[in-house]
Design a protein around this motif. Structure first.
Motif, PDB file in Angstrom:
ATOM      1  N   LEU A 609       0.675  -1.168   0.056  1.00 33.86           N
ATOM      2  CA  LEU A 609       0.183   0.032  -0.167  1.00 33.86           C
ATOM      3  C   LEU A 609       0.884   1.076   0.059  1.00 33.86           C
ATOM      4  N   VAL A 610       1.999   1.126  -0.146  1.00 38.01           N
ATOM      5  CA  VAL A 610       3.075   2.312  -0.109  1.00 38.01           C
ATOM      6  C   VAL A 610       2.692   3.529  -0.890  1.00 38.01           C
ATOM      7  N   ILE A 611       2.654   3.238  -2.214  1.00 39.24           N
ATOM      8  CA  ILE A 611       2.379   4.376  -3.223  1.00 39.24           C
ATOM      9  C   ILE A 611       0.979   5.160  -3.029  1.00 39.24           C
ATOM     10  N   PRO A 612      -0.106   4.451  -2.913  1.00 38.54           N
ATOM     11  CA  PRO A 612      -1.475   4.991  -2.523  1.00 38.54           C
ATOM     12  C   PRO A 612      -1.516   5.678  -1.131  1.00 38.54           C
ATOM     13  N   VAL A 613      -0.591   5.056  -0.298  1.00 39.95           N
ATOM     14  CA  VAL A 613      -0.727   5.844   1.152  1.00 39.95           C
ATOM     15  C   VAL A 613       0.160   7.168   0.900  1.00 39.95           C
ATOM     16  N   LEU A 614       1.163   7.112   0.360  1.00 40.38           N
ATOM     17  CA  LEU A 614       2.298   8.349   0.209  1.00 40.38           C
ATOM     18  C   LEU A 614       1.295   9.480  -0.265  1.00 40.38           C
ATOM     19  N   ILE A 615       0.542   9.002  -1.274  1.00 40.67           N
ATOM     20  CA  ILE A 615      -0.057   9.979  -2.087  1.00 40.67           C
ATOM     21  C   ILE A 615      -1.200  10.521  -1.197  1.00 40.67           C
ATOM     22  N   CYS A 616      -1.582   9.972  -0.441  1.00 44.97           N
ATOM     23  CA  CYS A 616      -2.871  10.389   0.429  1.00 44.97           C
ATOM     24  C   CYS A 616      -2.264  11.403   1.446  1.00 44.97           C
ATOM     25  N   ILE A 617      -1.144  10.880   2.039  1.00 48.93           N
ATOM     26  CA  ILE A 617      -0.353  11.738   3.092  1.00 48.93           C
ATOM     27  C   ILE A 617      -0.113  13.022   2.424  1.00 48.93           C
ATOM     28  N   ALA A 618       0.593  12.822   1.411  1.00 50.02           N
ATOM     29  CA  ALA A 618       1.241  14.080   0.786  1.00 50.02           C
ATOM     30  C   ALA A 618      -0.104  15.233   0.316  1.00 50.02           C
ATOM     31  N   VAL A 619      -1.351  14.776   0.042  1.00 51.45           N
ATOM     32  CA  VAL A 619      -2.525  15.501  -0.440  1.00 51.45           C
ATOM     33  C   VAL A 619      -2.960  16.140   0.943  1.00 51.45           C
ATOM     34  N   TYR A 620      -2.951  15.294   2.088  1.00 58.47           N
ATOM     35  CA  TYR A 620      -3.537  15.732   3.386  1.00 58.47           C
ATOM     36  C   TYR A 620      -2.399  16.990   3.828  1.00 58.47           C
ATOM     37  N   VAL A 621      -1.051  16.734   3.861  1.00 66.27           N
ATOM     38  CA  VAL A 621      -0.005  17.615   4.435  1.00 66.27           C
ATOM     39  C   VAL A 621      -0.266  18.968   3.634  1.00 66.27           C
ATOM     40  N   CYS A 622      -0.225  18.850   2.341  1.00 64.05           N
ATOM     41  CA  CYS A 622      -0.535  20.050   1.546  1.00 64.05           C
ATOM     42  C   CYS A 622      -1.580  21.057   1.692  1.00 64.05           C
TER      43      CYS A 622
END
Length: 644
Positions: A609-622
C-alpha cells in the motif's frame, strides 16, 4: 424595538465578527446537501447497475456526516459564544434581564442558521453537479449530469439543519443562566495557568502508544496475545491505549519538552522566543483535548482514505491477477466458439493479440496433506502440461518458464494467502483418473495463474509426459483464451459473448472484474475521500478558530512588544513558530497512527500500500499547510491591527 429586531440589527452591524461562525455553518450545509443530493440524483440511478447499493452506502455515510457536522457546528458555536461572554456580561451590567438576553441570543443564532441554510443550499446545488460527474468518472462511467435540484435533498437538509440550529440556539439561550456576571467578564482569562509536567506520565504516554502500536502490528494469524485477549477485545484495547496515550502525550510530554526547551538559555532568550515558548506552556493544557481530537481524526481520516484509495489504486492489478487472459471460457460447442471468434475479430474497437485452445484436465483431488485452512479436503484442480504453461506465459509477456520432469509439479494459485492457503512446496498429492493414480510433488509455487480464476480456479502444472499419461485415461476439457487490446472497454463485446454462451461455460473476462471493481472501489474512494476532506476541513477550521480566539487575547501583549521596539518581522516569525507547534503536533501524531494502522492492514491483506498511502499523506499535508499559512496571516493581522 423588539428583541428580534435588535438581534437582526446586531448581525447586520457586527457581520464581520459573525462571519466565521456563519461561514462554518455554510460549509457544513454545502457539504451535507451535496452529499444527500448524490443519493437522489437521477443520473446516478439511471447509469449504474447498482443504484440500490449506492443509495445504501450514501445512507450509511450520511449518518456519519450528520453526527460530525452537528459536532462541528456545536464546536464552532462554542467558540463564538465564548468570544461574546464579555458582551453578554455588559448587557447584564446595564440591567437587561437574563431571559431577554437569552431570547436575543436565540434569535441571533436562529437567523444566522436560516441565512446559512439558504446560502448553503444554493452553493450545494451548484457543487452537486460537479460531484455527480466526479463520482461517475471514478466508478468508470461516462455520463453527463443535467442540472436539477432535488426537492427530497432540500427537505432532508432543511429538517436536519433546522434541528441542529434549534439545539445550538437553545445552547446559546442557556449560556446566560450558566455563568455568573464575574465569570462572563473573566471568561477570556480561563486556561491561563502554567501546565505542570510529569516525567513519569510523559514516559507512561509513550508506553501506552507503544503498546497500542505493538498490538496493531502483530500477525493476527499467529499472535498468541490476540488469541488470549480475543479478536473483539484487542481492537478496543488498541483504541483505548492509543487515544489515552495520545492525550497524555500532547498534554504532558509536550509540556515536559517545552520546559526543557525553556532551560536552553541560548534558544529561550534568542529574539522573542521567550514569548512564543511561554504562551505555548500556558496554553498547551487548554489545547491538549482539541489537539488529541484532531490527531485521532487525522489518523482515522488518513487510514480510511488511504485504505479506500489503495483498493481503487490496485483494482486493475487485482483484475489482471484474476484474469491474465482478456476472456476465457470452457469450449463445449465448436459453432459457439466460431461465433465468438467472429464477434471478436470483427469488433473494430479491439484487436486479437493471441487466441489459444488449451487442453486441460479437471480432477477432484484430496489435499489433506497440504494443510489448508481455507478449503476442504477435496478440491477441483485444473491440470495443464508444462508446454502449455510456457506457451501461455510467453503470450502474456511474463518473464518466466518451467521445466518439470517426471512427477514434479508446480502450483499456480492467484489467490494464495500466506498462513491460510495450502502449503504446496514439498507436499505430495495424488492425481487419480479411473484406475490410474499418480503421486506428484510440488516443487514450485507461483502466486499467479495463466488461466482465469473463475474459469479454472487453482491450476497445477505437470510434466508433458505425465499430462499425456493422464490424458489417455480422462476426457480433456478444452478451454479457449483470448488476449486483446482495450480489454478495459469491452462492455458491449462482453455482453454479446455472454448472451450466446451457456452458464456452464464458466465465462470470465478482465472487463467484468475490472468494471465491478471500478464501481465498488470507486464508490468507496469517493465516499471515503469526500468524508476525509470534510474531516480535514473541519479539523483545520477547529485549529483556525482556536488560534484566532487566542489571537484576540494576545492583541495587548503584541501591542506592548511593538511599543518597546520589536519589529513586525520578528513578531510574525514568533507567531509562525507558535502556530506551527499547534498544527504540526496533531499532524505528526495522526500520520504516525495512520502509518501503523495501514501497515497492519497491508500485512493482513498481503498487499503493498506504499504508493497510494504516500499520495494520500502528501495531499493531506498540502491542505494542512494551506490552513497553517492562512492561520498565521490572519493571526498576524489581528495582533498588529492596532499598530498600523
Amino acid at each position: 424595538m423588539t428583541l428580534f429586531s435588535i438581534a437582526k440589527k446586531n448581525i447586520r452591524k457586527n457581520f464581520k465578527n459573525y462571519f466565521l461562525y456563519i461561514a462554518s455553518m455554510v460549509f457544513s450545509i454545502v457539504i451535507y446537501f451535496t452529499f444527500v443530493s448524490l443519493k437522489y440524483d437521477q443520473t446516478i440511478q439511471a447509469t449504474t447497475d447498482s443504484s440500490t447499493k449506492i443509495s445504501s452506502a450514501f445512507n450509511a455515510a450520511s449518518v456519519v456526516l450528520i453526527i460530525f457536522v452537528a459536532i462541528f457546528i456545536w464546536y464552532s458555536n462554542s467558540f463564538f459564544t465564548k468570544k461574546r461572554k464579555k458582551e453578554i456580561g455588559l448587557y447584564s451590567l446595564l440591567g437587561v434581564r437574563k431571559k431577554q438576553i437569552g431570547q436575543m441570543l436565540f434569535y441571533e443564532n436562529f437567523i444566522m442558521g436560516i441565512l446559512a441554510l439558504i446560502i448553503g443550499i444554493i452553493l450545494g446545488s451548484i457543487l452537486s453537479k460537479f460531484f455527480v460527474v466526479l463520482l461517475m468518472k471514478v466508478m468508470g462511467y461516462d455520463a453527463i449530469s443535467n442540472f436539477a435540484i432535488s426537492f427530497a435533498a432540500v427537505m432532508n437538509t432543511v429538517i436536519v439543519f433546522i434541528l441542529i440550529t434549534a439545539i445550538t440556539s437553545i445552547h446559546g439561550y442557556r449560556l446566560i443562566y450558566r455563568f455568573k456576571l464575574i465569570e462572563l467578564f473573566k471568561a477570556e482569562k480561563e486556561g491561563e495557568k502554567q501546565s505542570k509536567a510529569s516525567f513519569i506520565i510523559a514516559i507512561f504516554s509513550v508506553l501506552l502508544v507503544g503498546i497500542g502500536y505493538w498490538l496493531a502490528l502483530q500477525n493476527l494469524l499467529e499472535s498468541e496475545i490476540w488469541r488470549k485477549m480475543g479478536f473483539m477485545i484487542t481492537p478496543l484495547v488498541i483504541l483505548i491505549t492509543v487515544i489515552l496515550g495520545t492525550y497524555l502525550l500532547l498534554s504532558t510530554l509536550t509540556v515536559y519538552l517545552l520546559k526543557i526547551l525553556r532551560k536552553n538559555k541560548g534558544h529561550f532568550w534568542n529574539g522573542i522566543n521567550i514569548i512564543s515558548t511561554s504562551q505555548l506552556l500556558y496554553r498547551i493544557k487548554g489545547n491538549a483535548r482539541t489537539l488529541t481530537i484532531i490527531a485521532v481524526l487525522s489518523a482515522t481520516t488518513l487510514t480510511a482514505v488511504g485504505a479506500a484509495y489503495s483498493f481503487y489504486f490496485n483494482n486493475r492489478s487485482n483484475a489482471e491477477t484474476a484474469n491474465p487472459n482478456s476472456m476465457m471460457f470452457v469450449a463445449k460447442d465448436t459453432n459457439i466458439s466460431n461465433k465468438i471468434h467472429d464477434l471478436i475479430s470483427h469488433d473494430k474497437s479491439h484487436s486479437i493479440e493471441y487466441h489459444e485452445i488449451i487442453p486441460t484436465l479437471q480432477l477432484d483431488v484430496d489435499i489433506t496433506n497440504l494443510h489448508s485452512k481455507i478449503s476442504g479436503d477435496q478440491v477441483e484442480y485444473t491440470i495443464i502440461a508444462n508446454k502449455t504453461y510456457n506457451k501461455l506465459v510467453k503470450d502474456q509477456k511474463k518473464n518466466d518458464s518451467l521445466s518439470l520432469k517426471g512427477k514434479d509439479a508446480a502450483a499456480l494459485d492467484a489467490s494464495y494467502f500466506e498462513g491460510l492457503s495450502p502449503k504446496y512446496v514439498g507436499s505430495t498429492i495424488s492425481l487419480k483418473v479411473k484406475d490410474l493414480s499418480e503421486n506428484v510433488t510440488f516443487k514450485k509455487l507461483k502466486k499467479y495463474n495463466v488461466l482465469n480464476l473463475h474459469t479454472a480456479n487453482t491450476t497445477v502444472v505437470v510434466s508433458d509426459e505425465l499430462f499425456s499419461k493422464l490424458a489417455n485415461k480422462a476426457n480433456l476439457v478444452n478451454m479457449e483464451a483470448y488476449g486483446m487490446t482495450n480489454a478495459d472497454h469491452a462492455n458491449k463485446l462482453t455482453k454479446d459473448i455472454q448472451s450466446i454462451l451457456p452458464e456452464d461455460a464458466n465465462f470470465s473476462s478482465f472487463y467484468n472484474d475490472y468494471a465491478r471493481g471500478m464501481e465498488s472501489t470507486g464508490l468507496i474512494i469517493f465516499i471515503g475521500g469526500f468524508l476525509g476532506l470534510v474531516f480535514l476541513a473541519a479539523t483545520g477550521s477547529i485549529i483556525y478558530f482556536k488560534q484566532l480566539t487566542e489571537a484576540n487575547l494576545d492583541v495587548e501583549r503584541y501591542d506592548i512588544l511593538h511599543k518597546i521596539g520589536v519589529k513586525k518581522k520578528e513578531v510574525k516569525r514568533s507567531i509562525a513558530k507558535q502556530v506551527l507547534f499547534i498544527f504540526a503536533l496533531p499532524l505528526i501524531v495522526g500520520i504516525a497512527h495512520s502509518v501503523v494502522a495501514l501497515t497492519a492492514l497491508s500485512r493482513l491483506m498481503q498487499t503493498n500500500l506504499v504508493i497510494p498511502v504516500l499520495i494520500c499523506i502528501a495531499v493531506y499535508v498540502c491542505i494542512y499547510i494551506a490552513y497553517y499559512f492562512l492561520t498565521v496571516n490572519t493571526y498576524y493581522k489581528i495582533v498588529t491591527k492596532s499598530n498600523r
